[in-house]
Design a protein around this motif. Sequence first.
Motif, mmCIF file in Angstrom:
data_model
loop_
_atom_site.group_PDB
_atom_site.id
_atom_site.type_symbol
_atom_site.label_atom_id
_atom_site.label_comp_id
_atom_site.label_asym_id
_atom_site.label_seq_id
_atom_site.Cartn_x
_atom_site.Cartn_y
_atom_site.Cartn_z
ATOM 1 N N ARG A 103 39.558 24.195 -6.585
ATOM 2 C CA ARG A 103 38.504 23.760 -6.272
ATOM 3 C C ARG A 103 38.130 23.392 -4.769
ATOM 4 N N PRO A 104 38.194 24.382 -3.851
ATOM 5 C CA PRO A 104 37.922 24.201 -2.625
ATOM 6 C C PRO A 104 36.643 23.674 -2.101
ATOM 7 N N PRO A 105 36.396 22.778 -1.163
ATOM 8 C CA PRO A 105 34.939 22.389 -0.791
ATOM 9 C C PRO A 105 34.307 23.447 -0.055
ATOM 10 N N LEU A 106 32.770 23.066 -0.464
ATOM 11 C CA LEU A 106 31.756 24.153 0.271
ATOM 12 C C LEU A 106 31.757 23.830 1.772
ATOM 13 N N SER A 107 31.226 24.810 2.505
ATOM 14 C CA SER A 107 31.102 24.479 3.966
ATOM 15 C C SER A 107 29.692 24.568 4.250
ATOM 16 N N ALA A 108 28.972 23.347 4.772
ATOM 17 C CA ALA A 108 27.815 23.346 5.096
ATOM 18 C C ALA A 108 27.302 24.355 6.062
ATOM 19 N N ALA A 109 28.088 24.407 7.029
ATOM 20 C CA ALA A 109 27.719 25.474 8.299
ATOM 21 C C ALA A 109 27.789 26.762 7.875
ATOM 22 N N PRO A 158 45.373 11.233 -0.721
ATOM 23 C CA PRO A 158 44.562 10.801 -1.887
ATOM 24 C C PRO A 158 43.054 10.915 -1.039
ATOM 25 N N GLY A 159 41.961 11.505 -2.093
ATOM 26 C CA GLY A 159 40.693 11.524 -1.772
ATOM 27 C C GLY A 159 40.374 12.787 -1.027
ATOM 28 N N SER A 160 41.362 13.801 -0.722
ATOM 29 C CA SER A 160 41.127 14.958 0.088
ATOM 30 C C SER A 160 40.398 15.875 -1.009
ATOM 31 N N PRO A 161 39.397 16.805 -0.174
ATOM 32 C CA PRO A 161 38.706 17.739 -1.087
ATOM 33 C C PRO A 161 39.804 19.016 -1.467
ATOM 34 N N ALA A 217 16.353 30.738 7.263
ATOM 35 C CA ALA A 217 15.641 31.839 7.715
ATOM 36 C C ALA A 217 14.472 31.379 8.514
ATOM 37 N N PRO A 218 14.144 31.529 9.444
ATOM 38 C CA PRO A 218 13.001 30.877 10.155
ATOM 39 C C PRO A 218 11.708 31.121 9.288
ATOM 40 N N HIS A 219 11.661 32.097 8.357
ATOM 41 C CA HIS A 219 10.054 32.181 7.591
ATOM 42 C C HIS A 219 10.636 31.891 6.253
ATOM 43 N N GLY A 220 11.632 31.384 5.873
ATOM 44 C CA GLY A 220 11.830 30.688 4.434
ATOM 45 C C GLY A 220 12.346 31.892 3.743
ATOM 46 N N PRO A 221 12.482 31.448 2.367
ATOM 47 C CA PRO A 221 12.076 30.169 1.823
ATOM 48 C C PRO A 221 13.004 28.907 2.160
ATOM 49 N N TRP A 222 14.141 29.230 2.565
ATOM 50 C CA TRP A 222 15.041 28.272 2.589
ATOM 51 C C TRP A 222 15.277 27.827 4.091
ATOM 52 N N ARG A 223 14.805 26.629 4.199
ATOM 53 C CA ARG A 223 14.633 26.273 5.893
ATOM 54 C C ARG A 223 15.389 25.172 6.344
ATOM 55 N N ARG A 224 16.051 24.354 5.118
ATOM 56 C CA ARG A 224 17.056 23.110 5.609
ATOM 57 C C ARG A 224 18.033 22.925 4.630
ATOM 58 N N LEU A 225 19.172 22.952 4.860
ATOM 59 C CA LEU A 225 20.146 22.770 3.526
ATOM 60 C C LEU A 225 21.106 21.700 3.878
ATOM 61 N N GLU A 226 21.230 20.773 2.874
ATOM 62 C CA GLU A 226 21.983 19.341 2.957
ATOM 63 C C GLU A 226 22.987 19.549 1.944
ATOM 64 N N LEU A 227 24.378 19.452 2.285
ATOM 65 C CA LEU A 227 25.417 19.434 1.424
ATOM 66 C C LEU A 227 26.126 17.869 1.495
ATOM 67 N N ARG A 228 26.250 17.304 0.428
ATOM 68 C CA ARG A 228 26.393 16.078 -0.033
ATOM 69 C C ARG A 228 27.743 15.881 -0.719
ATOM 70 N N ALA A 229 28.641 15.050 -0.303
ATOM 71 C CA ALA A 229 29.902 14.913 -1.090
ATOM 72 C C ALA A 229 29.822 14.395 -2.443
ATOM 73 N N THR A 282 35.248 33.048 -9.382
ATOM 74 C CA THR A 282 35.030 31.513 -9.620
ATOM 75 C C THR A 282 34.620 30.773 -8.240
ATOM 76 N N ASP A 283 34.708 31.442 -7.145
ATOM 77 C CA ASP A 283 34.446 30.950 -6.038
ATOM 78 C C ASP A 283 33.008 30.524 -5.598
ATOM 79 N N ARG A 284 32.797 29.053 -5.522
ATOM 80 C CA ARG A 284 31.374 28.626 -5.460
ATOM 81 C C ARG A 284 30.589 29.170 -4.467
ATOM 82 N N ASP A 285 31.193 29.436 -3.365
ATOM 83 C CA ASP A 285 30.425 29.794 -2.119
ATOM 84 C C ASP A 285 29.644 30.972 -2.502
ATOM 85 N N PRO A 286 30.439 32.232 -2.403
ATOM 86 C CA PRO A 286 29.586 33.430 -2.915
ATOM 87 C C PRO A 286 28.570 33.336 -4.074
#
Length: 291
Positions: free
Chosen positions: A11-17, A2-5, A25-37, A201-205
């Motif tokens: 609907r597999p979970p995304l991987s933040a890593a 119960p409660g497992s993703p 990337a060091p020069h952006g634009p994306w510098r920090r990514l937070e994945l929240r359940a 329909t794979d959300r990661d790509p």
Amino acid sequence: MPGSPYTDLDRPPLSAARLRRALLAPHGPWRRLELRAETGSTNADVVEAARAGEPEGLVVVAERQTAGRGRRGRIWQSPPRAGIATSVLLRPGEAVVERGWAPVPPSGYGWMPLLAGVALVEAVARLAELDARLKWPNDLLLDGAKCAGVLAEAVPGAAPDRPPAIVVGIGLNVTLRADELPENPTGLPATSLQLAGATATDRDPLLRALLRALADWYERWRDAGGDAVASGLRDAYLAGCATVGRQVRVLLPDGREVCGTATGVDPDGQLLVDAPDGELRLAAGDILHLR
């Protein structure tokens, strides 16, 4: 368990890593990514970060939103891991010396939700192989049904002389089934990529393609000093817009209704409508509803 993703294998979970390795990337634009359940609203989370002084480039992704926000304060939610819910923090009013970017004037900020719409169309066309269209200013349509929406919010600067930050939120229905679709108060039926016959329909790509397209268009737009014409953004938007060339009915905040033909989008991102009393130029904040 119960409660497992992993209880719903569609609907597999995304991987933040994995997402961080692919997108940051060091020069952006994306510098920090937070994945929240789970969160109430990714836009609200990023707005809070912007007020706290977070620099440009934050991405927040949620597996489930309980109080997702749309235009005019509309609230929506979807089952866990059934869609993409993400918001990003951009600061177009600030110069970026290492990129040669001058500040974009506030008149250009109206292009932010349209820019996100173009990125959405590209990602859906490339990966899901669907003919996606845009309803001005912020809805992605598949066969006339709404599959995604965009919400852009300005966050005032910390001081009167500081430009606002722009938070852009995107919600995309990916594997929602017919009995899970939200009711849409705008009158458009809802759909999902899966229901529309997407080849993927794979959300990661999908999320990677969306954020890369968003970064690409943002960089082109900034390279051109926020000029939507010179960057090619206006032409790309018009090529994917289902509203231009059609009869529309506009509901204004004062209760008036105006009918006319949508003829184009001006250099500031405003919709041009040929109405009986003359041409109207409408910003997204000027209308309650457009049909």
